[in-house]
Motif scaffolding. Structure first.
Motif, PDB file in Angstrom:
ATOM      1  N   ALA A   1       0.860  -1.181   0.000  1.00 54.07           N
ATOM      2  CA  ALA A   1       0.000   0.000   0.000  1.00 54.07           C
ATOM      3  C   ALA A   1       0.896   1.231   0.000  1.00 54.07           C
ATOM      4  O   ALA A   1       2.118   1.136  -0.115  1.00 54.07           O
ATOM      5  CB  ALA A   1      -0.939  -0.019   1.204  1.00 54.07           C
ATOM      6  N   GLY A   2       0.286   2.388   0.139  1.00 51.57           N
ATOM      7  CA  GLY A   2       1.047   3.632   0.165  1.00 51.57           C
ATOM      8  C   GLY A   2       1.766   3.823   1.477  1.00 51.57           C
ATOM      9  O   GLY A   2       1.870   2.895   2.296  1.00 51.57           O
ATOM     10  N   PRO A   3       2.269   5.027   1.721  1.00 53.97           N
ATOM     11  CA  PRO A   3       2.969   5.310   2.977  1.00 53.97           C
ATOM     12  C   PRO A   3       2.063   5.051   4.178  1.00 53.97           C
ATOM     13  O   PRO A   3       0.837   5.213   4.089  1.00 53.97           O
ATOM     14  CB  PRO A   3       3.317   6.797   2.858  1.00 53.97           C
ATOM     15  CG  PRO A   3       3.307   7.075   1.394  1.00 53.97           C
ATOM     16  CD  PRO A   3       2.248   6.189   0.818  1.00 53.97           C
ATOM     17  N   PRO A   4       2.634   4.644   5.308  1.00 54.39           N
ATOM     18  CA  PRO A   4       1.821   4.401   6.510  1.00 54.39           C
ATOM     19  C   PRO A   4       1.061   5.653   6.930  1.00 54.39           C
ATOM     20  O   PRO A   4       1.593   6.765   6.858  1.00 54.39           O
ATOM     21  CB  PRO A   4       2.863   4.003   7.565  1.00 54.39           C
ATOM     22  CG  PRO A   4       4.044   3.545   6.788  1.00 54.39           C
ATOM     23  CD  PRO A   4       4.054   4.352   5.535  1.00 54.39           C
ATOM     24  N   GLU A   5      -0.170   5.474   7.351  1.00 53.91           N
ATOM     25  CA  GLU A   5      -1.006   6.586   7.781  1.00 53.91           C
ATOM     26  C   GLU A   5      -1.176   6.544   9.295  1.00 53.91           C
ATOM     27  O   GLU A   5      -1.797   5.630   9.839  1.00 53.91           O
ATOM     28  CB  GLU A   5      -2.373   6.528   7.091  1.00 53.91           C
ATOM     29  CG  GLU A   5      -2.291   6.682   5.573  1.00 53.91           C
ATOM     30  CD  GLU A   5      -3.657   6.652   4.922  1.00 53.91           C
ATOM     31  OE1 GLU A   5      -4.667   6.537   5.657  1.00 53.91           O
ATOM     32  OE2 GLU A   5      -3.726   6.733   3.683  1.00 53.91           O
ATOM     33  N   MET A   6      -0.603   7.543   9.960  1.00 52.92           N
ATOM     34  CA  MET A   6      -0.739   7.643  11.404  1.00 52.92           C
ATOM     35  C   MET A   6      -2.183   7.985  11.763  1.00 52.92           C
ATOM     36  O   MET A   6      -2.895   8.636  10.988  1.00 52.92           O
ATOM     37  CB  MET A   6       0.197   8.706  11.956  1.00 52.92           C
ATOM     38  CG  MET A   6       1.675   8.458  11.697  1.00 52.92           C
ATOM     39  SD  MET A   6       2.332   7.113  12.680  1.00 52.92           S
ATOM     40  CE  MET A   6       2.360   7.866  14.312  1.00 52.92           C
ATOM     41  N   ALA A   7      -2.624   7.541  12.934  1.00 50.91           N
ATOM     42  CA  ALA A   7      -4.006   7.803  13.347  1.00 50.91           C
ATOM     43  C   ALA A   7      -4.095   7.806  14.863  1.00 50.91           C
ATOM     44  O   ALA A   7      -3.304   7.161  15.551  1.00 50.91           O
ATOM     45  CB  ALA A   7      -4.943   6.742  12.773  1.00 50.91           C
ATOM     46  N   PHE A   8      -5.076   8.558  15.360  1.00 49.31           N
ATOM     47  CA  PHE A   8      -5.410   8.552  16.783  1.00 49.31           C
ATOM     48  C   PHE A   8      -6.881   8.924  16.891  1.00 49.31           C
ATOM     49  O   PHE A   8      -7.232  10.104  16.794  1.00 49.31           O
ATOM     50  CB  PHE A   8      -4.548   9.541  17.572  1.00 49.31           C
ATOM     51  CG  PHE A   8      -4.790   9.489  19.054  1.00 49.31           C
ATOM     52  CD1 PHE A   8      -4.092   8.590  19.850  1.00 49.31           C
ATOM     53  CD2 PHE A   8      -5.714  10.328  19.663  1.00 49.31           C
ATOM     54  CE1 PHE A   8      -4.314   8.526  21.219  1.00 49.31           C
ATOM     55  CE2 PHE A   8      -5.942  10.275  21.027  1.00 49.31           C
ATOM     56  CZ  PHE A   8      -5.243   9.365  21.806  1.00 49.31           C
ATOM     57  N   PRO A   9      -7.758   7.941  17.076  1.00 48.26           N
ATOM     58  CA  PRO A   9      -9.195   8.243  17.137  1.00 48.26           C
ATOM     59  C   PRO A   9      -9.543   9.081  18.359  1.00 48.26           C
ATOM     60  O   PRO A   9      -9.037   8.846  19.458  1.00 48.26           O
ATOM     61  CB  PRO A   9      -9.830   6.848  17.228  1.00 48.26           C
ATOM     62  CG  PRO A   9      -8.784   5.888  16.760  1.00 48.26           C
ATOM     63  CD  PRO A   9      -7.482   6.501  17.139  1.00 48.26           C
ATOM     64  N   SER A  10     -10.395  10.081  18.162  1.00 45.80           N
ATOM     65  CA  SER A  10     -10.861  10.906  19.270  1.00 45.80           C
ATOM     66  C   SER A  10     -12.243  10.450  19.701  1.00 45.80           C
ATOM     67  O   SER A  10     -12.946   9.733  18.974  1.00 45.80           O
ATOM     68  CB  SER A  10     -10.903  12.379  18.872  1.00 45.80           C
ATOM     69  OG  SER A  10     -11.868  12.595  17.854  1.00 45.80           O
ATOM     70  N   THR A  11     -12.648  10.883  20.891  1.00 48.38           N
ATOM     71  CA  THR A  11     -13.951  10.521  21.446  1.00 48.38           C
ATOM     72  C   THR A  11     -14.707  11.799  21.802  1.00 48.38           C
ATOM     73  O   THR A  11     -14.112  12.872  21.939  1.00 48.38           O
ATOM     74  CB  THR A  11     -13.782   9.665  22.706  1.00 48.38           C
ATOM     75  OG1 THR A  11     -13.207  10.491  23.747  1.00 48.38           O
ATOM     76  CG2 THR A  11     -12.873   8.462  22.450  1.00 48.38           C
ATOM     77  N   PRO A  12     -16.028  11.699  21.983  1.00 54.42           N
ATOM     78  CA  PRO A  12     -16.774  12.881  22.446  1.00 54.42           C
ATOM     79  C   PRO A  12     -16.230  13.436  23.765  1.00 54.42           C
ATOM     80  O   PRO A  12     -16.232  14.655  23.975  1.00 54.42           O
ATOM     81  CB  PRO A  12     -18.200  12.342  22.586  1.00 54.42           C
ATOM     82  CG  PRO A  12     -18.286  11.235  21.585  1.00 54.42           C
ATOM     83  CD  PRO A  12     -16.933  10.590  21.610  1.00 54.42           C
ATOM     84  N   ALA A  13     -15.763  12.550  24.635  1.00 54.34           N
ATOM     85  CA  ALA A  13     -15.195  13.021  25.902  1.00 54.34           C
ATOM     86  C   ALA A  13     -13.929  13.846  25.666  1.00 54.34           C
ATOM     87  O   ALA A  13     -13.689  14.851  26.352  1.00 54.34           O
ATOM     88  CB  ALA A  13     -14.895  11.842  26.817  1.00 54.34           C
TER      89      ALA A  13
END
Length: 362
Positions: free
Chosen positions: A172-184
Motif C-alpha cells: 500500500a502507500g505510505p503508513p497513515e498515522m491515526a489517533f481516534p478521538s472521542t466525544p469526551a
C-alpha cells in the motif's frame, strides 16, 4: 531475493499474537498503521497484543485493530521494563500459560532489533513463530521465510508495514498515522480552550519534556522560541505529562511573555485535540511528536541523540531539527560527556522552522 510467504492471507491463520514490548506512546502509535492494514485485510483475525499493562490506555485507542491486550510481565534483556517491575518467575509461568490457552496460530516479534523479544515470542506456544530477525540473530531452521531481517534503514512505522507485506499483506502507500478521538476528548478540549482563553489556530504548543534527559532540549531555548512566537501574536501553551511539571515550569519561568502551563493538566485524548488545533507544536523527539502526526498537526521536532531516520515524520506539516555532532545519534539516556548535541541545535533555526509552518515571515 528473500522468500515471501502469504501467511497473513492464509485462512487457517485465525489467531495472531503481536509481541510489542514497548511502553512509549510513539512506539505504539507507529505500530498502528500496520495493525490497521492487517485488520482491513483480515477482519476475521483475532489479534492479541503482547505488551506492558501500563499501555492499556493507548491500546484502547487502537480500536478494533487489537482485540486483546495480553499483559507482559517483563523478561531478562528487555530494556523497556518500567521501574519496579522486575521479572518474576511465577508471573512468567502464568503469562506463558495464559498465552498457550489462546492457541495462537501465529506469534510475531514486532518489538525491534533485540533477540530477547524473539525468545518471548517463541515462549507463547503458537503454532508458527516469525517476525523481525534482529541483527546478527539467525531464525530457527525452516522459519527463515517467516522472518524479516530488521530493516534499520526505514522509519518505525514503515518497518512494521514492511514486515506485514513480507508476510502476505498487499503493498500500500505510505503508513497513515491515526489517533481516534472521542466525544469526551472533544468536551475536555473545549473546556480547556475556554478556561485558558485559547482559540483554535491561535496558539503554539511547546512540549519540553521527554523520557530521558538526553532527549530534552534546554528549557531556556524553548523559552526563547516561545517568546518569539508570542511576539508573532500566538498564545504559548506548555504541555507535558504529570512527571514533567518541573521542566514545564522551568520553561514558563524563563519566558518573558506569559504562557499557559497545561503540563499534567490534560488527558491523552485532550492533549491530542490540543495539538490538532494548535498553529504548531515545538517539541522533543518523544510521544507528543507522534501524537501530532497522528492528528494531522504541524510539528517541529528537535532530535538530539535520537535517530531521525527512524522517528522523524515526513511531509509538508513536519520539520526535524537534528543535532550537528558526530556522536549523534547515540543510545545514551544521560550524556556521558558535555551534551554538545543540545548546543548544536540553535533556537533561531527551530523558530524559523516553526514560522515556516505557520506562514509567519520574520
Amino acid at each position: 531475493m528473500p522468500q515471501v510467504t502469504a501467511l497473513l492471507a492464509d485462512p487457517s491463520v485465525r489467531r495472531v499474537a503481536l509481541v510489542r514490548l514497548r511502553v512509549g506512546l510513539g512506539d505504539l502509535l507507529c505500530s498502528l498503521p500496520a495493525m490497521r492494514r492487517l485488520r482491513a485485510a483480515r477482519p476475521d483475525l483475532a489479534v492479541g497484543l503482547v505488551t506492558w499493562p501500563e499501555t492499556a490506555a493507548v491500546v484502547e485507542r487502537m480500536g478494533d485493530a487489537v482485540d486483546e491486550l495480553l499483559p507482559f510481565p517483563g523478561a531478562d534483556d528487555v530494556p523497556d521494563r518500567p521501574p519496579g517491575r522486575e521479572p518474576d518467575p511465577a508471573t512468567w509461568a502464568a503469562f506463558t500459560a495464559a498465552a498457550a490457552e489462546r492457541r495462537f496460530d501465529l506469534a510475531l516479534q514486532v518489538y525491534g532489533d533485540r533477540p530477547a523479544a524473539n525468545r518471548v515470542t517463541a515462549a507463547l506456544g503458537a503454532r508458527l513463530v516469525g517476525g523481525f530477525a534482529p541483527t546478527g540473530w539467525t531464525p530457527p531452521p525452516g522459519t527463515e521465510h517467516l522472518h524479516l531481517r530488521y530493516p534499520v534503514h526505514l522509519h518505525e512505522a514503515e518497518r512494521h508495514t514492511r514486515l506485514f507485506e513480507h508476510l502476505g499483506l498487499p503493498p500500500a502507500g505510505p503508513p497513515e498515522m491515526a489517533f481516534p478521538s472521542t466525544p469526551a476528548d472533544e468536551a475536555e478540549h473545549a473546556a480547556t480552550l475556554d478556561r485558558a482563553g485559547l482559540v483554535p489556530g491561535g496558539y503554539a504548543v511547546l512540549h519540553p519534556g521527554a523520557s530521558s534527559p538526553t532527549r530534552m532540549w534546554p528549557a531556556e531555548r524553548y523559552a526563547a522560541v516561545g517568546d518569539a512566537l508570542a511576539a508573532d501574536g500566538l498564545a504559548v501553551v506548555v504541555t507535558g505529562g504529570p512527571g514533567e511539571r518541573a521542566v514545564g515550569a522551568a520553561v514558563v519561568a524563563a519566558m518573558r511573555a506569559p504562557a499557559v502551563d497545561l503540563t499534567g493538566a490534560t488527558s491523552l485524548g485532550g492533549l491530542a485535540a490540543l495539538l490538532r488545533d494548535a498553529a504548531v507544536l515545538v517539541g522533543n523527539d518523544t510521544g507528543s511528536a507522534h501524537l501530532a502526526a497522528a492528528v494531522g498537526a504541524r510539528s517541529v521536532t528537535v532530535f538530539l541523540p535520537g535517530d531521525p531516520v527512524r522517528w522523524a515524520h515526513r511531509g509538508p506539516r513536519h520539520r526535524a531539527l537534528v543535532a550537528d555532532v558526530p556522536c549523534a545519534p547515540c543510545p545514551h539516556l544521560v550524556c556521558p560527556i558535555d551534551f554538545r548535541c543540545a548546543d548544536s541545535v540553535r533556537p533561531w533555526d527551530v523558530l524559523a522552522a516553526a514560522r515556516e509552518l505557520v506562514g509567519v515571515v520574520g
